[in-house]
Design an enzyme around this catalytic site. Sequence first.
Site, PDB file in Angstrom:
ATOM      1  CB  SER A   1      -0.888   0.236   1.247  1.00  0.00           C
ATOM      2  OG  SER A   1      -2.017   0.854   1.170  1.00  0.00           O
TER       3      SER A   1
ATOM      4  CG  ASP B   1      -7.240  -2.061  -3.181  1.00  0.00           C
ATOM      5  OD1 ASP B   1      -7.727  -1.623  -2.275  1.00  0.00           O
ATOM      6  OD2 ASP B   1      -5.925  -2.473  -3.223  1.00  0.00           O
TER       7      ASP B   1
ATOM      8  CG  HIS C   1      -6.024  -2.362   0.490  1.00  0.00           C
ATOM      9  ND1 HIS C   1      -5.073  -1.663  -0.589  1.00  0.00           N
ATOM     10  CD2 HIS C   1      -5.218  -2.070   1.596  1.00  0.00           C
ATOM     11  CE1 HIS C   1      -4.203  -0.992   0.024  1.00  0.00           C
ATOM     12  NE2 HIS C   1      -4.104  -1.286   1.144  1.00  0.00           N
TER      13      HIS C   1
END
Length: 688
Positions: free
Chosen positions: A539, A624, A659
């Site tokens: 991320s 995501d 995610h």
Amino acid sequence: MNYSSNPPLDAPSAEKRPHVLSIHGDRRVDDYYWLSDRDDPQVIAYLEAENAYTTAMMQHTEALQTALYDEMLARIQETDLSVPYRKGDFYYYSRTEAGKAYPIYCRKQGSLDASEEVLLDQNELAADHEFFTLGALAVSPNHQILAYSTDTTGSERYTLCFLDLTTRQLYPETIPETYYGVVWGNDNQTVFYTQLDAANRPFKLFRHSLGSAISDDVLVYHEPDDSYFLGIGKTRSEAYILLELGSKVTSEVHFLDANQPTGDFQVIQPRSPGIEYTVEHHSSVFYITTNEDALNFKLMKTTVTSPAKQHWEPVIPHREDVLLEGVSAFTNHLVIYEREAGLPTVRIRQIATGEEHEIAFPDATYSVGEDANPEFNTAILRYSYTSLVTPRSVFDYHLDTREQELKKETPVLGGYERQNYASDRLMATATDGTKVPISIVYKKGIERKGTNPLLLTGYGSYGYSYDPGFSSSRLSLLDRGAVVAIAHIRGGSEIGRRWYEDGKFLKKTNTFTDFIACAEHLIEQGWTSADHLAISGGSAGGLLMGAVINLHPDLFHAVVADVPFVDVVTTILDDSLPLSILEREEWGDPNDKLYYDYMKAYSPYDNVQAKAYPNLLITGGLNDSRVSYWEPAKWTAKLRALKTDTNTLLLKTNMGAGHGGASGRYESLKEGAFEYAFLLDQWNLAEG
């Protein structure tokens, strides 16, 4: 090992549909913008072709992947039980069974010797879904109704359901498009939940009466400011429901008597730009942790009847060298969570006398956090502790006697002996002279000859402190002679709030140069070499990976970038994307030329150049909602077009997840085994 960097021949060209964006006089041509259209069959075909290419390029590691998966699984006690916690007359816990991917949530009434009642078997709910996760799981105050929410795509948009625990019948209503928070009123009839806007921002709070049509639900609050998230919670005392509104730098809290759930929320202190605060309830008092005139936060208190700021009184003053992270209130005690010299601390204060003491921890570098403590009227604190060599351990700490009981240490099967491993805390020196901590773990006997394979990880954003914890899977690297390290770089809060402020906005590049300094220090001290150094981050940590390989590609041999946030400028300019407006208080607003120029200068996607890059494994999730799948896809495409080396470049997109990657513990282990196989292969340890 090095392989051809060419993707499959039938992969669609990424040069057909350039996109031009003009802002601040800068004409940006994006040849891969077309990949952001997930409804285009060519896009899906492109991602599937990349996945097929990745599978083909990793085919020679399939035996290693299987071996790693088997190792990781063999260390886990598959049939296991969490430490039960008491709430009212019930003991709540979860358990797992061998062969089942998800937890089973249970309780016993009266004592731990009572018969078990299964509240919810997540395996049954997940049976027909490739992806499954729970959001809310909340039992009503009378313990008779369970509110729970489910997500079957990874998009973090949950459907809320209600189960009568007496009859085992579901209520007829289901509520879609909800977020994580669900809170019960004390009438056992009223439920508060949040709903999401088109950009996945929780922006509305609704009140629902159990058994009624959702069309009758009452809109309690609507937050129109796109930079604010709306959350809902309840005090441990169960006296008040808290409506919490927050941007990255500003907060506002409203409260409501939980015994009067149809009443009106009352604001504690209206929002003021840059001022953050959180609220804890005790008797007739609200304890308020705030950063007003206190960079590292201070603790104030006020009466429930006069909650506004002009009535706040100091309890713990601001300190330059100690970060106050929060407090928990119990009948006779305050538990104070702080961070000093880069390490978390836990301090206990008797409310009546002010007497204090601190809990001692054994390791040089560690993580500690509050565990399940639902009861207000108690003199026992349950906390969890872990370090790089200590498996997660749950303790009951007696606040008056200072005795502590180890309730459970997570089993590590296969004969793990912690004395065979060592962890240390090192200090690197950044380019501006700042000392940057590094946590490191290795198997004893490792020599510092500069040839050890080493995995360096980092994050450095949002003020998140990357505290070290135990991983049984990590043993598969350590036992093969690898060293693992964490760089506690600026942008986190390890050394206090200033550490965070010095790694955001127009100081963001400190995050990247700190990481490079940590890598160079590990090489200088003989822990590894550039030819043996691998790095990983996910991320915003994936942004870190992209930035440092643009700045210093020859320093790293291999990179794993999970769901990387790499197209910084394009994403934050797009108001329609989840989180974009909120993110401007972390990275800056690119509509402002000052920030635009600064962000563009480090944005990984914008700074890919015609040069040699390390071996790369990049991952994404089609669903995501935090980092869109097209960010890693575009980055990979641009790297393929420009890089001058023949090193490995792989893109692996999970076509059914978001995610967090795959759901279920077995699929998650497979993903971990895949990434470890990539690293071991790059270190030429595939046979080791």
